[in-house]
Scaffold this active site. Structure first.
Site, PDB file in Angstrom:
ATOM      1  N   CYS A   1       0.830  -1.264   0.053  1.00 22.59           N
ATOM      2  CA  CYS A   1       0.126  -0.181   0.039  1.00 22.59           C
ATOM      3  C   CYS A   1       0.849   1.117  -0.010  1.00 22.59           C
ATOM      4  O   CYS A   1       1.833   1.203   0.716  1.00 22.59           O
ATOM      5  CB  CYS A   1      -0.871  -0.093   1.337  1.00 22.59           C
TER       6      CYS A   1
ATOM      7  N   HIS B   1      -8.763  -3.472  -2.875  1.00 25.83           N
ATOM      8  CA  HIS B   1      -7.853  -2.621  -2.063  1.00 25.83           C
ATOM      9  C   HIS B   1      -8.435  -1.063  -1.877  1.00 25.83           C
ATOM     10  O   HIS B   1      -8.297  -0.654  -0.772  1.00 25.83           O
ATOM     11  CB  HIS B   1      -6.435  -2.883  -2.750  1.00 25.83           C
ATOM     12  N   GLU B   2      -8.677  -0.764  -3.231  1.00 23.19           N
ATOM     13  CA  GLU B   2      -9.142   0.710  -3.123  1.00 23.19           C
ATOM     14  C   GLU B   2     -10.257   1.020  -2.433  1.00 23.19           C
ATOM     15  O   GLU B   2     -10.618   1.866  -1.762  1.00 23.19           O
ATOM     16  CB  GLU B   2      -9.054   1.550  -4.525  1.00 23.19           C
TER      17      GLU B   2
ATOM     18  N   HIS C   1     -10.129   1.281   1.152  1.00 21.94           N
ATOM     19  CA  HIS C   1      -9.802   2.385   1.593  1.00 21.94           C
ATOM     20  C   HIS C   1     -10.793   3.510   1.944  1.00 21.94           C
ATOM     21  O   HIS C   1     -10.598   4.254   2.818  1.00 21.94           O
ATOM     22  CB  HIS C   1      -8.641   3.215   0.654  1.00 21.94           C
TER      23      HIS C   1
HETATM   24 ZN    ZN Z   1      -3.582   1.197  -0.232  1.00 28.19          ZN
END
Ligand code: ZN
Length: 173
Positions: free
Chosen positions: A97, A139-140, A143
């Site tokens: 990340c 993954h995004e 966030h």
């Molecule tokens: Zn990340």
């Protein structure tokens, strides 16, 4: 356009649930353009707005040409309010990340997903992704909910500090 500063783990903005955008205006488009410009400078392939200190539901993906396969074209998305509406299968791979420099670890993810979002012209869009692109989306979108890849690691022994090259190979956004 401008290259933005990426905030790091420990900053409370990375742990907030980001607010929905609902309507894309010029300020959102400008932010997306700046994120798009920041991604290659940071040597990642994507970014979520909270990583540049804006807790709104916006993600930008920019996978350079030839990244997955030699003759692959650039993959580019700017998406507001993305949601995973369907998924199946399981894949496990190394992730890193941009907000946790130098660290990588093994993360289980859905193999295939369908994402629903709105584009920069406020049109609804659906994207089906599998493999690495599916990992990037997951993954995004994590966030946007204040979730970091380190939260998803099941085998903690896979989490480790690595050299620049290995980190860049695993870094998503
Ligand atoms: Zn990340």
């Amino acid at each position: 356009m401008a290259v933005l500063e990426i905030i790091l783990e420990g900053d409370p903005r990375l742990r907030e649930k980001a607010k929905r955008i609902r309507h894309v205006d010029d300020s959102v488009r400008r932010l997306a353009d700046n994120m798009h410009e920041t991604i290659p400078v940071a040597e990642g392939v994507a970014l979520a707005a909270p990583q540049v200190g804006v807790t709104r539901r916006l993600i930008v993906i920019r996978v350079p040409p030839g990244y997955e396969e030699e003759d692959a074209e650039e993959i580019s998305y700017r998406l507001a309010d993305p949601e995973i509406i369907r998924h199946h299968g399981l894949q496990v791979g190394m992730e890193g990340c941009l907000s946790i420099p130098g660290w990588i670890g093994e993360v289980p993810r859905h193999e295939t997903i369908t994402v629903k979002a709105i584009d920069m012209d406020n049109k609804p869009i659906r994207i089906k992704a599998s493999g690495h692109l599916a990992v990037i989306f997951q993954h995004e979108i994590d966030h946007l909910d204040g979730i970091l890849f380190t939260d998803r690691i099941e085998d903690r022994s896979t989490l480790r500090l690595v050299g620049q090259r290995e980190y860049e190979d695993a870094a998503e956004g």
